[in-house]
Motif scaffolding. Structure first.
Motif, PDB file in Angstrom:
ATOM      1  N   PRO A 127      68.949 -16.930   7.739  1.00 50.15           N
ATOM      2  CA  PRO A 127      69.634 -16.665   8.959  1.00 50.15           C
ATOM      3  C   PRO A 127      68.588 -16.273   9.985  1.00 50.15           C
ATOM      4  O   PRO A 127      67.645 -15.908   9.700  1.00 50.15           O
ATOM      5  N   PRO A 128      69.027 -16.683  11.293  1.00 48.30           N
ATOM      6  CA  PRO A 128      68.411 -16.277  12.406  1.00 48.30           C
ATOM      7  C   PRO A 128      68.227 -14.789  12.634  1.00 48.30           C
ATOM      8  O   PRO A 128      69.179 -14.082  12.220  1.00 48.30           O
ATOM      9  N   PRO A 129      67.205 -14.038  13.102  1.00 45.64           N
ATOM     10  CA  PRO A 129      67.125 -12.843  13.453  1.00 45.64           C
ATOM     11  C   PRO A 129      68.358 -12.737  14.357  1.00 45.64           C
ATOM     12  O   PRO A 129      68.808 -13.155  15.294  1.00 45.64           O
ATOM     13  N   ALA A 130      68.745 -11.223  14.321  1.00 44.17           N
ATOM     14  CA  ALA A 130      70.037 -10.735  15.162  1.00 44.17           C
ATOM     15  C   ALA A 130      69.771 -10.703  16.578  1.00 44.17           C
ATOM     16  O   ALA A 130      68.378 -10.165  16.926  1.00 44.17           O
ATOM     17  N   PRO A 131      70.299 -11.187  17.415  1.00 48.62           N
ATOM     18  CA  PRO A 131      69.936 -11.199  19.023  1.00 48.62           C
ATOM     19  C   PRO A 131      69.917  -9.749  19.573  1.00 48.62           C
ATOM     20  O   PRO A 131      70.525  -8.938  19.065  1.00 48.62           O
ATOM     21  N   GLN A 132      69.248  -9.492  20.539  1.00 45.00           N
ATOM     22  CA  GLN A 132      69.003  -8.234  21.195  1.00 45.00           C
ATOM     23  C   GLN A 132      69.187  -8.096  22.545  1.00 45.00           C
ATOM     24  O   GLN A 132      68.694  -8.932  23.365  1.00 45.00           O
ATOM     25  N   GLU A 133      70.196  -7.295  22.924  1.00 47.21           N
ATOM     26  CA  GLU A 133      70.630  -7.108  24.179  1.00 47.21           C
ATOM     27  C   GLU A 133      69.849  -6.144  24.864  1.00 47.21           C
ATOM     28  O   GLU A 133      69.555  -5.021  24.501  1.00 47.21           O
ATOM     29  N   VAL A 134      69.340  -6.327  26.172  1.00 44.62           N
ATOM     30  CA  VAL A 134      68.521  -5.463  26.833  1.00 44.62           C
ATOM     31  C   VAL A 134      69.404  -5.295  28.083  1.00 44.62           C
ATOM     32  O   VAL A 134      69.634  -6.072  28.881  1.00 44.62           O
ATOM     33  N   PRO A 135      69.716  -3.936  28.401  1.00 44.85           N
ATOM     34  CA  PRO A 135      70.334  -3.669  29.573  1.00 44.85           C
ATOM     35  C   PRO A 135      69.571  -3.925  30.890  1.00 44.85           C
ATOM     36  O   PRO A 135      68.377  -3.591  30.777  1.00 44.85           O
ATOM     37  N   PRO A 136      70.009  -4.406  32.026  1.00 40.55           N
ATOM     38  CA  PRO A 136      69.367  -4.553  33.311  1.00 40.55           C
ATOM     39  C   PRO A 136      68.914  -2.844  33.559  1.00 40.55           C
ATOM     40  O   PRO A 136      69.412  -2.146  33.509  1.00 40.55           O
ATOM     41  N   ALA A 137      67.596  -3.085  34.259  1.00 38.88           N
ATOM     42  CA  ALA A 137      67.143  -1.782  34.758  1.00 38.88           C
ATOM     43  C   ALA A 137      67.351  -1.525  36.206  1.00 38.88           C
ATOM     44  O   ALA A 137      67.489  -2.558  36.934  1.00 38.88           O
ATOM     45  N   PRO A 138      67.564  -0.286  36.573  1.00 37.84           N
ATOM     46  CA  PRO A 138      67.638  -0.175  38.126  1.00 37.84           C
ATOM     47  C   PRO A 138      66.539  -0.558  39.070  1.00 37.84           C
ATOM     48  O   PRO A 138      65.331  -0.377  38.577  1.00 37.84           O
ATOM     49  N   ARG A 139      66.879  -1.310  40.014  1.00 31.61           N
ATOM     50  CA  ARG A 139      66.018  -1.855  40.846  1.00 31.61           C
ATOM     51  C   ARG A 139      65.483  -1.040  42.156  1.00 31.61           C
ATOM     52  O   ARG A 139      66.544  -0.530  42.829  1.00 31.61           O
ATOM     53  N   PRO A 140      64.362  -0.552  42.461  1.00 28.06           N
ATOM     54  CA  PRO A 140      64.037  -0.034  43.785  1.00 28.06           C
ATOM     55  C   PRO A 140      64.380  -0.920  44.827  1.00 28.06           C
ATOM     56  O   PRO A 140      64.536  -2.123  44.907  1.00 28.06           O
ATOM     57  N   PRO A 141      64.522  -0.378  46.106  1.00 26.44           N
ATOM     58  CA  PRO A 141      64.982  -1.210  47.267  1.00 26.44           C
ATOM     59  C   PRO A 141      63.665  -1.995  47.762  1.00 26.44           C
ATOM     60  O   PRO A 141      62.743  -1.625  47.368  1.00 26.44           O
ATOM     61  N   ARG A 142      63.919  -3.161  48.346  1.00 25.00           N
ATOM     62  CA  ARG A 142      63.027  -4.132  48.635  1.00 25.00           C
ATOM     63  C   ARG A 142      62.294  -3.343  49.889  1.00 25.00           C
ATOM     64  O   ARG A 142      63.076  -2.598  50.861  1.00 25.00           O
ATOM     65  N   ARG A 143      61.198  -3.812  50.127  1.00 27.82           N
ATOM     66  CA  ARG A 143      60.397  -3.359  51.502  1.00 27.82           C
ATOM     67  C   ARG A 143      61.158  -4.156  52.601  1.00 27.82           C
ATOM     68  O   ARG A 143      61.502  -5.241  52.391  1.00 27.82           O
ATOM     69  N   ASP A 144      60.779  -3.334  53.692  1.00 32.33           N
ATOM     70  CA  ASP A 144      61.449  -3.887  54.827  1.00 32.33           C
ATOM     71  C   ASP A 144      60.308  -4.933  55.497  1.00 32.33           C
ATOM     72  O   ASP A 144      59.135  -4.523  56.145  1.00 32.33           O
ATOM     73  N   LEU A 145      60.275  -6.137  55.109  1.00 32.37           N
ATOM     74  CA  LEU A 145      59.393  -7.100  55.619  1.00 32.37           C
ATOM     75  C   LEU A 145      60.105  -8.141  56.564  1.00 32.37           C
ATOM     76  O   LEU A 145      61.246  -8.453  56.294  1.00 32.37           O
ATOM     77  N   PRO A 146      59.386  -8.645  57.697  1.00 34.16           N
ATOM     78  CA  PRO A 146      59.988  -9.659  58.566  1.00 34.16           C
ATOM     79  C   PRO A 146      60.197 -10.873  57.925  1.00 34.16           C
ATOM     80  O   PRO A 146      59.485 -11.436  57.317  1.00 34.16           O
ATOM     81  N   GLU A 147      61.141 -11.575  58.424  1.00 28.32           N
ATOM     82  CA  GLU A 147      61.436 -12.975  58.309  1.00 28.32           C
ATOM     83  C   GLU A 147      60.392 -13.756  59.038  1.00 28.32           C
ATOM     84  O   GLU A 147      60.151 -13.508  59.964  1.00 28.32           O
ATOM     85  N   VAL A 148      60.111 -15.196  58.327  1.00 29.40           N
ATOM     86  CA  VAL A 148      59.265 -16.143  59.410  1.00 29.40           C
ATOM     87  C   VAL A 148      60.082 -17.396  59.376  1.00 29.40           C
ATOM     88  O   VAL A 148      60.332 -17.911  58.109  1.00 29.40           O
ATOM     89  N   ASP A 149      60.552 -17.955  60.509  1.00 29.35           N
ATOM     90  CA  ASP A 149      61.354 -19.039  60.700  1.00 29.35           C
ATOM     91  C   ASP A 149      62.361 -19.165  59.539  1.00 29.35           C
ATOM     92  O   ASP A 149      62.421 -20.374  58.649  1.00 29.35           O
ATOM     93  N   GLY A 150      63.002 -18.058  59.132  1.00 26.08           N
ATOM     94  CA  GLY A 150      64.266 -18.351  58.213  1.00 26.08           C
ATOM     95  C   GLY A 150      63.822 -18.045  56.934  1.00 26.08           C
ATOM     96  O   GLY A 150      64.585 -17.749  56.012  1.00 26.08           O
ATOM     97  N   MET A 151      62.558 -17.891  56.637  1.00 24.70           N
ATOM     98  CA  MET A 151      61.956 -17.691  55.203  1.00 24.70           C
ATOM     99  C   MET A 151      61.581 -16.059  55.216  1.00 24.70           C
ATOM    100  O   MET A 151      61.805 -15.295  55.890  1.00 24.70           O
ATOM    101  N   ARG A 152      61.793 -15.506  53.726  1.00 21.85           N
ATOM    102  CA  ARG A 152      61.554 -14.057  53.521  1.00 21.85           C
ATOM    103  C   ARG A 152      60.580 -13.846  52.157  1.00 21.85           C
ATOM    104  O   ARG A 152      60.199 -14.830  51.550  1.00 21.85           O
TER     105      ARG A 152
END
Length: 404
Positions: free
Chosen positions: A120-145
Motif C-alpha cells: 500500500p502507498p504511504p498515507a498522504p500528508q496535508e499541509v495547511p497553507p501558511a500566512p503570507r506577508p504583504p508584497r513589497r510596493d514595487l512599480p509596474e513596468v509596461d504593465g508587468m510586475r
C-alpha cells in the motif's frame, strides 16, 4: 507484497572500477504480471558513497542518489524520486554511481525483488497553507510586475527533508511568489507542483538539478527528464528543444564547482548562491564576467532542510513578469528581466526602463557596467541605467544587490 523472484548482485567496487566507469548498470528481469519492483542497497556508508537509481525496460524510472538505500516502483505509487507506473516486462537495471570509493574498496549488495502484489502507498500528508506577508510596493513596468522567488530547492524527491507541500508552505510564508523545485536527476516531483502550488498560493516552477561529479546545472521548465549520463552540451540542447532554460549552478561551489565542457556557454548562471556568505569576496562576479560578458545572473538558496544552506529566498531572485505562471516566469528569465537581493525584504535594485530603482540602499554605491560608481542617496532612489549588469555595494565592497 508477495515476492515472485529475487535477484542479488554483490561484490566489491574498487577505485580502479570507479576510474574506469563510475556509473554502473546492474541487470535484472521483470516478468509479465509484475505489480511492483523493490530494490535494497547495502554497503558501509561510513566508508564511501554509492548513488542509486533505476532504468526500466522502457527507460528512466528514477534516481535518489546517495539519499536512499531502497526504493519501490509500482503502478499506483513509487518512492519519492521514482516514477510510478506499470512495471513493464523486460530487462531492467539498477543504476549505481560509484560516487566515493576508498582506495581499499567498498563491499556492496543489491537485492531486487519483483512481486505480484504491490504494497500500500504511504498515507498522504496535508499541509495547511501558511500566512503570507504583504508584497513589497514595487512599480509596474509596461504593465508587468516584479515577483520574488528562488531558483534552487530540494524536497524528499531527492536529498531534501521536506515534502513538496511543506516546502511550498515555507516558501509562501516567507513572501515568495515562485520557487523552482530542482530535485537531483529526477522529475518525479513535477506532477505534484501545479496542484500544490495552487493550494499554497505560489508558483512552483518545474526544475531538475542535473548532477554529476564535475558540476551541476538546473534545467527549468516542464522539459521531461534530462539524461545526466550525457555530456553537458546535451543538457543545454534538451532544455532549448523543449522550451526550458538551463543555468550553471554554484560554479565555485567546492567539490561540485563547474568543470564540464560546453560547446557554447549558457546565458544564465547561478552567480549568487547561498554559500556566497562573505560578499566582499569577488570570486563569483569575476567568474561571471569571465564566463560571458552578458551573463544573466540568478540566485538560489539550494535549500535542503532547515538549518542547512539558506532558507528559501536567501538569496531572492526577482523577475519582471507579464503573468505569474510557469510560462510567464520562463519568458521573463529568458529575456533577462532579473534582479537578485539577499532576501525578500532586503535592499533591492530594479531596472525600470532607462532608470534604476534602489530600495533600502541609502549610503551604498551603484556600480555600473563600466566600473564607474554613483552614490545612492535616500531609501527610494532613481538612478540612470546603462545596458548590462549593475550592482549595489556597501563601503566595504560587499555586494548587496544585482540587476540586469
Amino acid at each position: 507484497m508477495s515476492p515472485r523472484a529475487t535477484t542479488v548482485h554483490r561484490g566489491r567496487w574498487t577505485l580502479a572500477d570507479r576510474l574506469e566507469q563510475n556509473l554502473r548498470e546492474l541487470p535484472f528481469d521483470v516478468p509479465p504480471g509484475t505489480a511492483a519492483v523493490a530494490v535494497e542497497l547495502s554497503y558501509d556508508r561510513a566508508a564511501g558513497v554509492l548513488d542509486l537509481g533505476c532504468l526500466g525496460a522502457a527507460g528512466f524510472r528514477g534516481w535518489s542518489g546517495g539519499a536512499r538505500d531502497s526504493y519501490t516502483v509500482a503502478a499506483g505509487w513509487a518512492t519519492p524520486g521514482y516514477l510510478p507506473g506499470e512495471a513493464e516486462p523486460g530487462r531492467w537495471h539498477v543504476l549505481l554511481r560509484l560516487h566515493r570509493v576508498p582506495p581499499g574498496g567498498l563491499d556492496y549488495e543489491v537485492r531486487i525483488t519483483t512481486a505480484d502484489t504491490a504494497p500500500p502507498p504511504p498515507a498522504p500528508q496535508e499541509v495547511p497553507p501558511a500566512p503570507r506577508p504583504p508584497r513589497r510596493d514595487l512599480p509596474e513596468v509596461d504593465g508587468m510586475r516584479w515577483v520574488a522567488g528562488d531558483f534552487h530547492s530540494h524536497t524528499v524527491h531527492s536529498d531534501g527533508a521536506l515534502t513538496v507541500g511543506e516546502l511550498a508552505a515555507l516558501a509562501a510564508g516567507r513572501g515568495l511568489d515562485f520557487l523552482a523545485v530542482t530535485d537531483h536527476n529526477t522529475v518525479s516531483h513535477h506532477p505534484e507542483l501545479g496542484p500544490t502550488g495552487e493550494r499554497h498560493g505560489i508558483v512552483l516552477l518545474p526544475g531538475q538539478e542535473v548532477t554529476t561529479d564535475t558540476g551541476h546545472a538546473n534545467v527549468f521548465g516542464d522539459t521531461g527528464w534530462v539524461d545526466f549520463r550525457r555530456p553537458a552540451g546535451h543538457w543545454l540542447a534538451h532544455a532549448e528543444e523543449h522550451g526550458g532554460v538551463m543555468s550553471v549552478n554554484h560554479p565555485l561551489g567546492g567539490d561540485c564547482s563547474w568543470r564540464n565542457p560546453l560547446p557554447r556557454r549558457t546565458r544564465h548562471a547561478e552567480v549568487w548562491h547561498s554559500d556566497w556568505r562573505d560578499r566582499r569576496h569577488g570570486g563569483p562576479l569575476a567568474w561571471a564576467m569571465a564566463w560571458r560578458p552578458e551573463v544573466i545572473a540568478i540566485g538560489g538558496s539550494d535549500f535542503h532542510r532547515p538549518g542547512g544552506n539558506g532558507l528559501p529566498g536567501e538569496p531572492t531572485t526577482w523577475l519582471l513578469v507579464a503573468e505569474e505562471s510557469t510560462a510567464g516566469l520562463l519568458a521573463a528569465l529568458d529575456a533577462g528581466r532579473t534582479a537578485v537581493s539577499a532576501g525578500p525584504g532586503a535592499a533591492l535594485l530594479l531596472r525600470l526602463g532607462d532608470e534604476l530603482l534602489a530600495l533600502g540602499a541609502e549610503g551604498t554605491a551603484l556600480v555600473r557596467p563600466d566600473g564607474s560608481r554613483l552614490p545612492v542617496r535616500g531609501d527610494r532612489a532613481l538612478l540612470p541605467a546603462a545596458p548590462g549588469q549593475h550592482r549595489l555595494e556597501t563601503y566595504e565592497n560587499e555586494v548587496i544587490a544585482l540587476c540586469q
